[in-house]
Design a protein around this motif. Structure first.
Motif, PDB file in Angstrom:
ATOM      1  N   UNK A  83     116.805  62.723 -28.499  1.00 59.37           N
ATOM      2  CA  UNK A  83     118.270  62.925 -28.140  1.00 59.37           C
ATOM      3  C   UNK A  83     118.437  64.487 -28.379  1.00 59.37           C
ATOM      4  N   UNK A  84     117.769  64.846 -29.662  1.00 59.81           N
ATOM      5  CA  UNK A  84     118.014  66.093 -30.132  1.00 59.81           C
ATOM      6  C   UNK A  84     117.264  67.094 -29.062  1.00 59.81           C
ATOM      7  N   UNK A  85     116.193  66.749 -28.745  1.00 57.54           N
ATOM      8  CA  UNK A  85     115.276  67.599 -27.806  1.00 57.54           C
ATOM      9  C   UNK A  85     115.996  67.771 -26.405  1.00 57.54           C
ATOM     10  N   UNK A  86     116.772  66.580 -25.879  1.00 50.90           N
ATOM     11  CA  UNK A  86     117.363  66.717 -24.696  1.00 50.90           C
ATOM     12  C   UNK A  86     118.692  67.524 -24.752  1.00 50.90           C
ATOM     13  N   UNK A  87     119.323  67.454 -25.786  1.00 54.27           N
ATOM     14  CA  UNK A  87     120.576  68.278 -26.397  1.00 54.27           C
ATOM     15  C   UNK A  87     120.133  69.655 -26.152  1.00 54.27           C
ATOM     16  N   UNK A  88     118.907  70.089 -26.847  1.00 54.53           N
ATOM     17  CA  UNK A  88     118.544  71.357 -26.957  1.00 54.53           C
ATOM     18  C   UNK A  88     118.292  72.157 -25.451  1.00 54.53           C
ATOM     19  N   UNK A  89     117.658  71.055 -24.867  1.00 57.04           N
ATOM     20  CA  UNK A  89     117.257  71.735 -23.391  1.00 57.04           C
ATOM     21  C   UNK A  89     118.680  72.098 -22.687  1.00 57.04           C
ATOM     22  N   UNK A  90     119.357  71.081 -22.720  1.00 57.42           N
ATOM     23  CA  UNK A  90     120.865  71.261 -21.708  1.00 57.42           C
ATOM     24  C   UNK A  90     121.453  72.286 -22.384  1.00 57.42           C
ATOM     25  N   UNK A  91     121.600  72.630 -23.632  1.00 59.13           N
ATOM     26  CA  UNK A  91     122.351  73.414 -24.405  1.00 59.13           C
ATOM     27  C   UNK A  91     121.905  74.836 -23.881  1.00 59.13           C
ATOM     28  N   UNK A  92     120.560  75.241 -23.757  1.00 61.45           N
ATOM     29  CA  UNK A  92     119.991  76.253 -23.291  1.00 61.45           C
ATOM     30  C   UNK A  92     120.429  76.630 -22.178  1.00 61.45           C
ATOM     31  N   UNK A  93     120.186  75.692 -21.183  1.00 54.64           N
ATOM     32  CA  UNK A  93     120.389  75.592 -19.919  1.00 54.64           C
ATOM     33  C   UNK A  93     122.168  76.097 -19.559  1.00 54.64           C
ATOM     34  N   UNK A  94     122.915  75.362 -20.218  1.00 54.77           N
ATOM     35  CA  UNK A  94     124.385  75.595 -20.017  1.00 54.77           C
ATOM     36  C   UNK A  94     124.898  76.897 -20.522  1.00 54.77           C
ATOM     37  N   UNK A  95     124.414  77.601 -21.710  1.00 56.82           N
ATOM     38  CA  UNK A  95     124.627  78.751 -22.437  1.00 56.82           C
ATOM     39  C   UNK A  95     124.233  79.746 -21.470  1.00 56.82           C
ATOM     40  N   UNK A  96     122.986  79.640 -20.626  1.00 54.69           N
ATOM     41  CA  UNK A  96     122.588  80.702 -19.858  1.00 54.69           C
ATOM     42  C   UNK A  96     123.405  80.816 -18.726  1.00 54.69           C
ATOM     43  N   UNK A  97     123.934  79.457 -18.111  1.00 54.45           N
ATOM     44  CA  UNK A  97     124.839  79.712 -17.100  1.00 54.45           C
ATOM     45  C   UNK A  97     126.209  80.196 -17.486  1.00 54.45           C
ATOM     46  N   UNK A  98     126.684  79.750 -18.549  1.00 52.24           N
ATOM     47  CA  UNK A  98     128.088  80.438 -19.166  1.00 52.24           C
ATOM     48  C   UNK A  98     127.757  81.630 -19.198  1.00 52.24           C
ATOM     49  N   UNK A  99     126.718  82.248 -19.937  1.00 52.61           N
ATOM     50  CA  UNK A  99     126.568  83.871 -20.164  1.00 52.61           C
ATOM     51  C   UNK A  99     126.529  84.617 -18.652  1.00 52.61           C
ATOM     52  N   UNK A 111     121.387  62.028 -17.231  1.00 50.87           N
ATOM     53  CA  UNK A 111     121.023  60.576 -17.483  1.00 50.87           C
ATOM     54  C   UNK A 111     119.944  60.455 -18.466  1.00 50.87           C
ATOM     55  N   UNK A 112     120.380  59.452 -19.306  1.00 53.06           N
ATOM     56  CA  UNK A 112     119.647  58.980 -20.286  1.00 53.06           C
ATOM     57  C   UNK A 112     118.449  58.023 -19.772  1.00 53.06           C
ATOM     58  N   UNK A 113     118.274  57.578 -18.813  1.00 49.80           N
ATOM     59  CA  UNK A 113     117.251  56.710 -18.287  1.00 49.80           C
ATOM     60  C   UNK A 113     115.850  56.764 -18.796  1.00 49.80           C
ATOM     61  N   UNK A 114     115.548  57.720 -18.542  1.00 50.95           N
ATOM     62  CA  UNK A 114     114.051  58.185 -18.956  1.00 50.95           C
ATOM     63  C   UNK A 114     113.808  58.207 -20.278  1.00 50.95           C
ATOM     64  N   UNK A 115     114.849  59.072 -21.136  1.00 58.66           N
ATOM     65  CA  UNK A 115     114.692  59.127 -22.237  1.00 58.66           C
ATOM     66  C   UNK A 115     114.944  57.602 -23.081  1.00 58.66           C
ATOM     67  N   UNK A 116     115.835  56.974 -22.621  1.00 63.51           N
ATOM     68  CA  UNK A 116     115.968  55.571 -23.209  1.00 63.51           C
ATOM     69  C   UNK A 116     114.540  54.841 -22.860  1.00 63.51           C
ATOM     70  N   UNK A 117     113.976  54.915 -21.929  1.00 61.30           N
ATOM     71  CA  UNK A 117     112.780  54.145 -21.601  1.00 61.30           C
ATOM     72  C   UNK A 117     111.565  54.572 -22.568  1.00 61.30           C
ATOM     73  N   UNK A 118     111.395  55.905 -22.818  1.00 65.26           N
ATOM     74  CA  UNK A 118     110.386  56.382 -23.821  1.00 65.26           C
ATOM     75  C   UNK A 118     110.866  55.852 -25.070  1.00 65.26           C
ATOM     76  N   UNK A 119     111.977  55.838 -25.439  1.00 64.67           N
ATOM     77  CA  UNK A 119     112.444  55.560 -26.862  1.00 64.67           C
ATOM     78  C   UNK A 119     112.121  53.928 -26.856  1.00 64.67           C
ATOM     79  N   UNK A 120     112.432  53.224 -25.806  1.00 64.61           N
ATOM     80  CA  UNK A 120     112.229  51.751 -25.950  1.00 64.61           C
ATOM     81  C   UNK A 120     110.881  51.474 -26.084  1.00 64.61           C
ATOM     82  N   UNK A 121     109.921  52.110 -25.306  1.00 70.74           N
ATOM     83  CA  UNK A 121     108.625  51.739 -25.528  1.00 70.74           C
ATOM     84  C   UNK A 121     107.867  52.037 -26.597  1.00 70.74           C
ATOM     85  N   UNK A 122     108.358  53.245 -27.456  1.00 71.38           N
ATOM     86  CA  UNK A 122     107.881  53.645 -28.662  1.00 71.38           C
ATOM     87  C   UNK A 122     108.513  52.573 -29.695  1.00 71.38           C
ATOM     88  N   UNK A 123     109.683  52.259 -29.645  1.00 76.12           N
ATOM     89  CA  UNK A 123     110.344  51.162 -30.430  1.00 76.12           C
ATOM     90  C   UNK A 123     109.478  49.777 -30.147  1.00 76.12           C
TER      91      UNK A 123
END
Length: 468
Positions: free
Chosen positions: A36-52, A153-165
């Motif tokens: 979740x932190x990794x996805x947060x950082x990716x989206x944050x970088x993208x949205x900050x670039x768009x805002x700037x 969407x967190x579908x792919x992320x949750x799938x990866x988390x589920x597999x690791x879990x």
């Protein structure tokens, strides 16, 4: 009844399962947080670039005009769903054309309206999977004019988390299984030695004291095994001493009884004219009867001490007076046996509160032993001093001494030693019990060929309680 093995294994497994569960929860949460932190950082970088980008190149026009004229600019930097929201929370533009809800008041939007990055994770009506929304303020001339919102969407992320879990859970199950096997093995290292000790104890309880408990490990159970074996050895020794005592006392009792019976038969014959013979026979009968009485009294004393029925008649005792009395009583014996017998008492010895007759019995017994083991021209010293709240009465001789192997056992019941002249092995044992009843102790030092020193420590003061 639940066995020790079952209790040990169940307790081990309980600890292991709880530990694994705690670790699983921590690890799964850590994995989820990482993704979740990794996805947060990716989206944050993208949205900050768009805002700037908006603030730098499109802030000269109103937000509504830019949506109409330059709508593609807002989603060129991301593959996520893009929403443009005005300051009232109304959706002005949605990249996927979602019509509901028209007004958004989630926490991420509110924080963006305050000039901060906002984050929200939850469910939306138009998607079957959770989504992560990142909102960021749109500024024109440093003034917030709206909010840009990226939704992924967190579908792919949750799938990866589920597999690791699932992998972590599988590993946890394997750890529990392996730990269970190990706990069974470990429990056996405790249970098997205990079974061996129990088996040996059962044999000893049935009378087989030659049975030995095999020591497996040098631990508490090993110490128990050693103690059990030591106990069996001591019981065997005590049993041997008891048998020797019975044999010895039987012989000691038979001797005077034989003499008494022999003289009784002689005196019962018809020839009673020899008065000298009659007088000699009666004298022997009297002495042998006295000897029998002494032995019986000693046995009775021993029986009372063993059963705990002995009682002391305590009075104020002048030790110096008692020692002088005993010395006068034994001085003739010293002359007859040609032994130098000396008495030395420290001046102004304090009185003790004790049983005078029992104290005499102890001291006479110790002196009697000294005379038995001291040869002609030997020396016996009878002395008393005061030290640390005790009166110390010592009997020291230069006789044959006690072998080092016998010394630790001379106060034991029935113990006579290899070269002992004791009649039944009870004298020192009874003396030791008498002294203990008066809160004192007996200490013995001896060396073969040098002599023996026996000291009786008796406390003085009220009720014979030591001031130590």
């Amino acid at each position: 009844m639940k066995s020790i093995r079952a209790r040990l294994v169940s307790n081990f497994m309980l600890v292991i399962v709880i530990t694994v569960l705690i670790l699983e929860v921590i690890l799964i949460n850590a994995v989820k947080q990482y993704y979740y932190t990794g996805m947060d950082e990716i989206i944050t970088n993208q949205i900050m670039f768009s805002s700037e980008l908006y603030s730098r190149y499109f802030s000269s026009s109103s937000l509504e005009d830019n949506i109409i004229d330059n709508v593609d600019v807002f989603w060129q930097q991301t593959t996520a769903q893009v929403q443009i929201i005005d300051l009232s929370g109304n959706i002005l533009m949605d990249s996927i054309g979602v019509s509901v809800p028209k007004n958004i008041q989630t926490i991420d939007v509110k924080k963006a309206m305050q000039g901060q990055k906002g984050k929200w994770v939850g469910e939306v009506e138009y998607d079957n999977h959770d989504v992560m929304a990142i909102s960021y303020p749109l500024k024109s001339n440093d003034k917030i004019v709206g909010v840009i919102r990226f939704i992924a969407s967190l579908q792919d992320t949750n799938k990866a988390i589920f597999k690791i879990s699932m992998l972590l859970i599988l590993v946890g199950i394997m750890v529990i299984f392996i730990s269970g096997l190990v706990s069974v093995v470990l429990s056996n290292t405790i249970v098997r030695p205990l079974k061996s000790v129990t088996s040996a104890a059962e044999k000893m309880a049935s009378g087989d004291f030659n049975a030995k408990s095999i020591k497996t490990y040098d631990d508490e159970i090993g110490k128990l095994s050693d103690t059990l074996n030591y106990m069996a050895e001591e019981i065997i020794k005590k049993d041997e001493l008891k048998n020797e005592f019975i044999s010895s006392i039987s012989h000691e009792l038979r001797t005077p009884l034989t003499s008494i019976k022999g003289w009784a038969v002689t005196l019962n014959s018809d020839n009673l004219d020899d008065k000298e013979l009659i007088r000699s026979g009666l004298d022997i009968i009297e002495k042998e009867s006295d000897r029998l009485t002494s032995m019986v009294e000693e046995l009775l004393d021993f029986s009372k001490f063993v059963s705990g029925k002995i009682s002391l008649s305590k009075t104020d005792v002048d030790i110096e007076k008692v020692m002088v009395y005993i010395a006068n009583q034994l001085s003739p014996r010293a002359k007859v046996e040609n032994i130098t017998f000396t008495l030395k008492c420290e001046d102004d010895l304090p009185h003790i509160f004790g049983d005078e007759n029992r104290i005499k019995q102890v001291l006479i017994n110790l002196l009697d032993n000294a005379f038995k083991f001291t040869s002609e021209n030997g020396k016996i010293a009878f002395s008393a001093t005061e030290k640390d709240g005790f009166i110390i009465i010592c009997v020291e001789d230069n006789g044959s001494g006690i072998p080092a192997d016998d010394l630790p056992y001379v106060k034991d019941k029935f113990y006579k030693g290899k070269s002992s002249k004791s009649k039944n092995g009870l004298g020192l044992s009874i003396s030791d019990e008498i002294v203990k009843l008066q809160n004192g102790k007996i200490e013995i030092e001896s060396e073969v060929g040098v002599g023996t020193k026996v000291c009786v420590w008796l406390p003085y003061g009220k009720e014979g309680v030591s001031v130590l």
